[in-house]
Design an enzyme around this catalytic site. Structure first.
Site, PDB file in Angstrom:
ATOM      1  N   LYS A 107       0.750  -1.120   0.163  1.00 13.28           N
ATOM      2  CA  LYS A 107      -0.026  -0.094  -0.050  1.00 13.28           C
ATOM      3  C   LYS A 107       0.892   1.258   0.130  1.00 13.28           C
ATOM      4  O   LYS A 107       1.397   1.430   0.898  1.00 13.28           O
ATOM      5  CB  LYS A 107      -0.864  -0.076   1.345  1.00 13.28           C
ATOM      6  CG  LYS A 107      -2.319   0.761   1.209  1.00 13.28           C
ATOM      7  CD  LYS A 107      -2.062   2.316   0.468  1.00 13.28           C
ATOM      8  CE  LYS A 107      -2.090   2.935   1.974  1.00 13.28           C
ATOM      9  NZ  LYS A 107      -2.105   4.311   1.729  1.00 13.28           N
ATOM     10  N   GLU A 181       8.605   0.725  11.806  1.00 11.97           N
ATOM     11  CA  GLU A 181       9.668   1.602  11.343  1.00 11.97           C
ATOM     12  C   GLU A 181       9.074   2.933  11.382  1.00 11.97           C
ATOM     13  O   GLU A 181       8.620   3.528  10.283  1.00 11.97           O
ATOM     14  CB  GLU A 181      10.395   1.403  10.031  1.00 11.97           C
ATOM     15  CG  GLU A 181      11.917   2.046  10.073  1.00 11.97           C
ATOM     16  CD  GLU A 181      11.946   3.367   9.486  1.00 11.97           C
ATOM     17  OE1 GLU A 181      12.218   4.259  10.409  1.00 11.97           O
ATOM     18  OE2 GLU A 181      12.031   3.743   8.377  1.00 11.97           O
ATOM     19  N   CYS A 216      13.157  10.145   8.497  1.00 10.08           N
ATOM     20  CA  CYS A 216      13.078   9.570  10.007  1.00 10.08           C
ATOM     21  C   CYS A 216      14.533   9.733  10.632  1.00 10.08           C
ATOM     22  O   CYS A 216      14.540   9.681  11.915  1.00 10.08           O
ATOM     23  CB  CYS A 216      12.363   8.308  10.011  1.00 10.08           C
ATOM     24  SG  CYS A 216      13.198   7.064   9.122  1.00 10.08           S
ATOM     25  N   GLU A 316       9.411  15.756  16.177  1.00 12.18           N
ATOM     26  CA  GLU A 316       9.907  15.602  14.672  1.00 12.18           C
ATOM     27  C   GLU A 316       9.447  16.468  13.983  1.00 12.18           C
ATOM     28  O   GLU A 316       8.250  16.918  13.851  1.00 12.18           O
ATOM     29  CB  GLU A 316       9.783  14.267  14.365  1.00 12.18           C
ATOM     30  CG  GLU A 316      10.393  14.009  12.879  1.00 12.18           C
ATOM     31  CD  GLU A 316       9.959  12.490  12.555  1.00 12.18           C
ATOM     32  OE1 GLU A 316      10.806  11.757  11.739  1.00 12.18           O
ATOM     33  OE2 GLU A 316       8.945  12.138  12.870  1.00 12.18           O
TER      34      GLU A 316
END
Length: 411
Positions: A107, A181, A216, A316
């Site tokens: 996906k 992750e 990330c 973040e």
């Protein structure tokens, strides 16, 4: 077939570059490195496909039972990939899952559909049978349907913690395993004895240059020992000023736009709040005008004197924003680095090997990269702790995520 797929990915590097720029604005000049990484991961797991072995276990009983293990595929893997590096995300999941004997339903992010399309076309050209790799496009509802489907036996997701929590709630209802992750707020510890050319070059390029900061594992907190603090700030300011932000289809462009208006508004909001919180703006901080005013382009932005407990240091950003924080002594550096709920990557720059190993042991992260070691090596397990996720991609551990162990014992 995986070896042939790796060759085809390499042969179509220019096509992936064009699609990457169309997908999310990644500059075509930057995608060559990403294609190299994807080829490396695909070839690495092709090499594992005929090396999956079992163990014979010793008997502690006097009747001489003979026992062994079987490492077997789960079946169907649901792979939900990220938008910021779709080709790399595909290469980190699909080859390992196939090498372990599984089939995969991918996906892709609704923001970046093009790369996955070429990837599966090349898989078919490589001889991988129809139905082994599948793509289900769509938004969150498509991802939810994939996670909840009873024939999907395990989920591998790359993305943010908020979406991960929703996936894990669905997995909990089904007692379904998952690899997560997720995001990061990686600390980059620069000690006074470091090679500052290396430390500042890597620390600046990989925080506000590469992917426009949308990664990330990028070193978005530069934690600098006080004797070299002012010098590092000036070096970073100079390097950031040389980074060319512009049209991603131009080969000399280093940084393209951020992915969409929502991201632009979120990042600029954090920049504004950082200034209100007392962080010192060193460079950038503005949307780029002129010929780029209609796009989602931001200047590479650097803040100094950032409070380690502030929003900018704790959350973040996922944009071209670097926070620089001073420290005094190794223990304080480690405390600052470990002060966020994330734990994906850590970076250390020092010429003292004893210190490098000690600090690496103390950092609460899934990996530590010392003196500019490259990220995302296929032979190394990659994955975080805390809200940076669970499970591993890369190395033998990345293969084992797609295998389940059965024990057989004979009387």
């Amino acid at each position: 077939m995986l070896t042939r797929l790796a060759d085809l990915i390499e042969d179509h590097a220019a096509d992936f570059a064009q699609l990457g720029a169309m997908d999310n604005g990644t500059p075509v000049g930057a995608t060559s490195a990403m294609t190299t990484v994807a080829v490396e991961w695909t070839r690495y797991y092709a090499g594992w496909a005929d090396k999956i072995s079992s163990e014979v276990t010793a008997s502690l009983r006097t009747d001489g039972e003979f026992s062994y293990t079987l490492a077997q595929p789960w079946g169907v893997i649901g792979a939900i990939i990220t938008w910021n590096g779709p080709l790399i995300s595909l290469a980190m999941k699909v080859p390992a899952a196939l090498a372990a004997g599984n089939t995969v339903v991918i996906k892709p992010s609704e923001l970046t559909p093009f790369t996955a399309g070429l990837f599966v076309d090349l898989a078919a050209e490589a001889g991988i049978p129809d139905g082994v790799i599948n793509v289900a496009t769509g938004g969150p509802e498509a991802g939810a349907a994939l996670v909840e489907h009873p024939l999907v036996k395990k989920v591998s997701f790359t993305g943010g913690p908020a979406t991960a929590r929703k996936i894990l709630r669905s997995c909990a209802d089904l007692i379904k395993p998952a690899v997560m992750e997720l995001g990061g707020k990686s600390g980059n510890l620069v000690f006074a004895d470091a090679d500052l050319d290396n430390a500042c070059g890597v620390g600046t390029m990989f925080s506000v240059g590469v992917l426009s900061g949308q990664g990330c594992a990028l070193p978005t907190r530069m934690i600098v020992e006080r004797p070299v603090y002012d010098e590092v700030i000036e070096r970073v300011r100079t390097i950031a000023g040389f980074l060319k932000v512009g049209n991603p289809f131009e080969p000399e462009t280093v940084s393209g736009p951020v992915v969409n208006r929502q991201a632009l508004d979120r990042i600029t909001g954090m920049i504004e709040r950082a200034q209100l919180d007392g962080a010192r703006l060193i460079t950038g901080g503005q949307r780029i005008g002129g010929d780029l005013s209609d796009g989602f382009y931001l200047q590479p932005t650097v803040f100094a004197d950032v409070d380690p407990s502030s929003e900018l240091a704790q959350n973040e950003v996922f944009g071209p924003v670097l926070a620089i924080i001073p420290f005094d002594g190794d223990d304080q550096a480690i405390d600052i680095a470990n002060s966020t709920p994330y734990g994906l990557s850590g970076y250390v720059f020092t010429t003292d090997l004893r210190r490098a190993h000690r600090v690496a042991e103390e950092l609460e992260t899934g990996e530590v990269l010392i003196n500019g070691a490259a990220n995302l090596g296929a032979t190394r397990p990659f994955g975080g702790v805390g809200i940076s996720g669970m499970g591993k991609e890369g190395g033998r551990q990345g293969l084992e995520e797609f295998l389940q162990i059965k024990t057989v014992s004979m009387a």
